[in-house]
Design a protein around this motif. Structure first.
Motif, PDB file in Angstrom:
ATOM      1  N   THR A   1      -1.140  24.725  13.677  1.00 61.53           N
ATOM      2  CA  THR A   1      -1.912  25.660  12.855  1.00 61.53           C
ATOM      3  C   THR A   1      -2.922  24.981  11.943  1.00 61.53           C
ATOM      4  OG1 THR A   1      -0.283  25.644  11.060  1.00 61.53           O
ATOM      5  CG2 THR A   1       0.019  27.284  12.819  1.00 61.53           C
ATOM      6  N   GLY A   2      -2.666  23.716  11.576  1.00 59.68           N
ATOM      7  CA  GLY A   2      -3.553  23.027  10.643  1.00 59.68           C
ATOM      8  C   GLY A   2      -3.387  23.497   9.214  1.00 59.68           C
ATOM      9  N   MET A   3      -2.329  24.250   8.928  1.00 58.77           N
ATOM     10  CA  MET A   3      -2.150  24.739   7.563  1.00 58.77           C
ATOM     11  C   MET A   3      -1.807  23.604   6.607  1.00 58.77           C
ATOM     12  SD  MET A   3       1.559  26.668   7.491  1.00 58.77           S
ATOM     13  CE  MET A   3       1.081  27.891   8.701  1.00 58.77           C
ATOM     14  N   ARG A   4      -2.150  23.814   5.362  1.00 61.56           N
ATOM     15  CA  ARG A   4      -1.911  22.805   4.332  1.00 61.56           C
ATOM     16  C   ARG A   4      -0.440  22.821   3.903  1.00 61.56           C
ATOM     17  NH1 ARG A   4      -6.681  25.492   3.467  1.00 61.56           N
ATOM     18  NH2 ARG A   4      -8.568  24.205   3.485  1.00 61.56           N
TER      19      ARG A   4
ATOM     20  N   LEU B   1       4.916  30.039   3.127  1.00 58.36           N
ATOM     21  CA  LEU B   1       4.967  30.959   4.255  1.00 58.36           C
ATOM     22  C   LEU B   1       6.281  31.749   4.282  1.00 58.36           C
ATOM     23  CD1 LEU B   1       3.320  31.757   6.818  1.00 58.36           C
ATOM     24  CD2 LEU B   1       4.707  30.094   8.066  1.00 58.36           C
ATOM     25  N   CYS B   2       6.173  33.065   4.478  1.00 62.65           N
ATOM     26  CA  CYS B   2       7.353  33.931   4.593  1.00 62.65           C
ATOM     27  C   CYS B   2       7.338  34.624   5.955  1.00 62.65           C
ATOM     28  CB  CYS B   2       7.347  34.990   3.487  1.00 62.65           C
ATOM     29  SG  CYS B   2       7.523  34.317   1.819  1.00 62.65           S
ATOM     30  N   TRP B   3       8.490  35.146   6.344  1.00 66.44           N
ATOM     31  CA  TRP B   3       8.587  35.831   7.636  1.00 66.44           C
ATOM     32  C   TRP B   3       7.674  37.046   7.698  1.00 66.44           C
ATOM     33  CZ3 TRP B   3      10.300  32.969  11.241  1.00 66.44           C
ATOM     34  CH2 TRP B   3      11.340  32.068  11.030  1.00 66.44           C
ATOM     35  N   LYS B   4       7.485  37.708   6.576  1.00 65.09           N
ATOM     36  CA  LYS B   4       6.629  38.899   6.565  1.00 65.09           C
ATOM     37  C   LYS B   4       5.153  38.558   6.775  1.00 65.09           C
ATOM     38  CE  LYS B   4       6.096  38.837   1.514  1.00 65.09           C
ATOM     39  NZ  LYS B   4       6.397  39.567   0.255  1.00 65.09           N
ATOM     40  N   ASP B   5       4.813  37.271   6.678  1.00 63.56           N
ATOM     41  CA  ASP B   5       3.422  36.839   6.850  1.00 63.56           C
ATOM     42  C   ASP B   5       3.086  36.535   8.310  1.00 63.56           C
ATOM     43  OD1 ASP B   5       3.104  36.912   4.047  1.00 63.56           O
ATOM     44  OD2 ASP B   5       3.877  34.876   3.846  1.00 63.56           O
ATOM     45  N   ILE B   6       4.028  36.780   9.211  1.00 59.22           N
ATOM     46  CA  ILE B   6       3.867  36.351  10.604  1.00 59.22           C
ATOM     47  C   ILE B   6       3.945  37.558  11.539  1.00 59.22           C
ATOM     48  CG2 ILE B   6       4.843  34.901  12.432  1.00 59.22           C
ATOM     49  CD1 ILE B   6       6.241  33.348  10.021  1.00 59.22           C
ATOM     50  N   ASP B   7       2.988  37.664  12.442  1.00 57.45           N
ATOM     51  CA  ASP B   7       3.082  38.684  13.473  1.00 57.45           C
ATOM     52  C   ASP B   7       2.292  38.233  14.701  1.00 57.45           C
ATOM     53  OD1 ASP B   7       0.437  39.041  12.850  1.00 57.45           O
ATOM     54  OD2 ASP B   7       0.648  41.076  12.086  1.00 57.45           O
ATOM     55  N   GLU B   8       2.167  39.147  15.675  1.00 59.21           N
ATOM     56  CA  GLU B   8       1.460  38.817  16.918  1.00 59.21           C
ATOM     57  C   GLU B   8       0.123  39.535  16.961  1.00 59.21           C
ATOM     58  OE1 GLU B   8       2.068  39.599  21.684  1.00 59.21           O
ATOM     59  OE2 GLU B   8       3.829  39.031  20.500  1.00 59.21           O
ATOM     60  N   PHE B   9      -0.872  38.887  17.533  1.00 59.11           N
ATOM     61  CA  PHE B   9      -2.213  39.462  17.644  1.00 59.11           C
ATOM     62  C   PHE B   9      -2.654  39.414  19.106  1.00 59.11           C
ATOM     63  CE2 PHE B   9      -6.787  38.457  17.946  1.00 59.11           C
ATOM     64  CZ  PHE B   9      -7.307  39.629  17.434  1.00 59.11           C
TER      65      PHE B   9
ATOM     66  N   LEU C   1      -0.890  34.408  11.316  1.00 60.65           N
ATOM     67  CA  LEU C   1      -0.183  34.064  10.081  1.00 60.65           C
ATOM     68  C   LEU C   1      -1.107  34.279   8.891  1.00 60.65           C
ATOM     69  CD1 LEU C   1       0.396  31.678  12.432  1.00 60.65           C
ATOM     70  CD2 LEU C   1       2.136  31.060  10.775  1.00 60.65           C
ATOM     71  N   TRP C   2      -0.561  34.842   7.841  1.00 59.95           N
ATOM     72  CA  TRP C   2      -1.302  35.012   6.594  1.00 59.95           C
ATOM     73  C   TRP C   2      -0.727  34.010   5.598  1.00 59.95           C
ATOM     74  CZ3 TRP C   2      -5.769  37.023   5.558  1.00 59.95           C
ATOM     75  CH2 TRP C   2      -6.153  37.264   4.241  1.00 59.95           C
ATOM     76  N   VAL C   3      -1.505  32.982   5.260  1.00 61.42           N
ATOM     77  CA  VAL C   3      -0.981  31.891   4.433  1.00 61.42           C
ATOM     78  C   VAL C   3      -1.572  31.934   3.033  1.00 61.42           C
ATOM     79  CG1 VAL C   3      -0.524  30.411   6.416  1.00 61.42           C
ATOM     80  CG2 VAL C   3      -2.752  30.296   5.327  1.00 61.42           C
ATOM     81  N   HIS C   4      -0.808  31.414   2.082  1.00 61.48           N
ATOM     82  CA  HIS C   4      -1.180  31.467   0.674  1.00 61.48           C
ATOM     83  C   HIS C   4      -1.156  30.055   0.096  1.00 61.48           C
ATOM     84  CE1 HIS C   4      -0.344  35.783   1.097  1.00 61.48           C
ATOM     85  NE2 HIS C   4       0.748  35.397   1.745  1.00 61.48           N
TER      86      HIS C   4
ATOM     87  N   LYS D   1      -5.900  30.655  -3.201  1.00 62.32           N
ATOM     88  CA  LYS D   1      -6.499  31.527  -2.204  1.00 62.32           C
ATOM     89  C   LYS D   1      -5.533  31.817  -1.064  1.00 62.32           C
ATOM     90  CE  LYS D   1     -11.218  29.847  -3.090  1.00 62.32           C
ATOM     91  NZ  LYS D   1     -12.434  29.239  -2.473  1.00 62.32           N
ATOM     92  N   SER D   2      -5.849  32.867  -0.331  1.00 64.53           N
ATOM     93  CA  SER D   2      -5.100  33.226   0.863  1.00 64.53           C
ATOM     94  C   SER D   2      -6.066  33.289   2.033  1.00 64.53           C
ATOM     95  CB  SER D   2      -4.414  34.587   0.680  1.00 64.53           C
ATOM     96  OG  SER D   2      -3.508  34.556  -0.401  1.00 64.53           O
ATOM     97  N   ARG D   3      -5.550  33.079   3.230  1.00 63.70           N
ATOM     98  CA  ARG D   3      -6.397  33.134   4.422  1.00 63.70           C
ATOM     99  C   ARG D   3      -5.540  33.435   5.641  1.00 63.70           C
ATOM    100  NH1 ARG D   3      -7.066  27.783   7.298  1.00 63.70           N
ATOM    101  NH2 ARG D   3      -5.424  26.411   6.507  1.00 63.70           N
TER     102      ARG D   3
END
Length: 208
Positions: free
Chosen positions: A144-147, A154-162, A173-176, A180-182
């Motif tokens: 993912t390259g996330m920091r 990261l929480c389970w509620k931030d993850i879904d399928e697209f 994934l919606w990361v915080h 900032k969030s992205r």
């Protein structure tokens, strides 16, 4: 850290000088003095644990540059000094050493392959679980390259399928971060990876 810059470095060097009396030569003299600060015996605190670097890092000096710039800007806005006479405030170090070390693809594959066996070595179940958790987190960061802060938040509620218009499936994934969030679109294998970990951990609620 701003207070540290002002009281430990700027005030001891510039003292009670009027802001409009700070010349370019005086500003140029500040940087060698600042870079050598921890080399001088009078600045070494014997009771302080650890060891100060002989020279501050590039990012550390950025705070000095920012603070000096703000001080002169503040003075100019209040007509305490003429813009034409404000000295240039330039970072004294080259940012050549800012590039971070990274794994090549070959190195990454070697590390990840090793971690599969490494995670199974400990004698206790808890140690195995913590090593396995690190293995999953390493793979998550790679795909993912996330920091670091983002992966920690990261929480389970931030993850879904697209699903894309062409029918391609991805993990979303919606990361915080700190401020900032992205959103991150990652390979679908990331979703499978996370679901596999979810089956192992007892922390599987939405806010976990």
């Amino acid at each position: 850290y701003r207070r540290t810059v002002v009281f430990k470095y700027l005030l001891p060097f510039f003292g009670s000088m009027q802001i409009n009396a700070v010349s370019q030569s005086k500003m140029d003299d500040y940087w060698p003095w600042r870079l050598d600060y921890w080399k001088r015996p009078e600045n070494i605190n014997p009771s302080q644990t650890g060891r100060k670097s002989d020279q501050p890092a590039f990012k550390t000096i950025v705070h000095d540059v920012q603070m000096l710039t703000k001080i002169f800007s503040y003075a100019e806005n209040r007509n305490w000094c003429d813009k034409r006479h404000i000295p240039k405030i330039e970072h004294p170090l080259k940012p050549d050493n800012l590039a971070r070390a990274y794994f090549t693809e070959k190195e990454w594959l070697r590390v990840y392959a090793y971690m599969r066996h490494w995670a199974k070595e400990p004698a206790t179940q808890w140690q195995k679980l913590t090593r396995d958790r690190l293995r999953y987190r390493t793979a998550l960061s790679y795909h993912t390259g996330m920091r670091t802060v983002e992966s920690s938040n990261l929480c389970w509620k931030d993850i879904d399928e697209f699903t894309d218009l062409d029918g391609s499936r991805y993990a979303r994934l919606w990361v915080h971060g700190k401020k900032k969030s992205r959103g991150i679109i990652a390979p679908i294998k990331v979703l499978k990876l996370l679901n596999a970990w979810k089956q192992k951990t007892k922390f599987s609620e939405d806010d976990d």
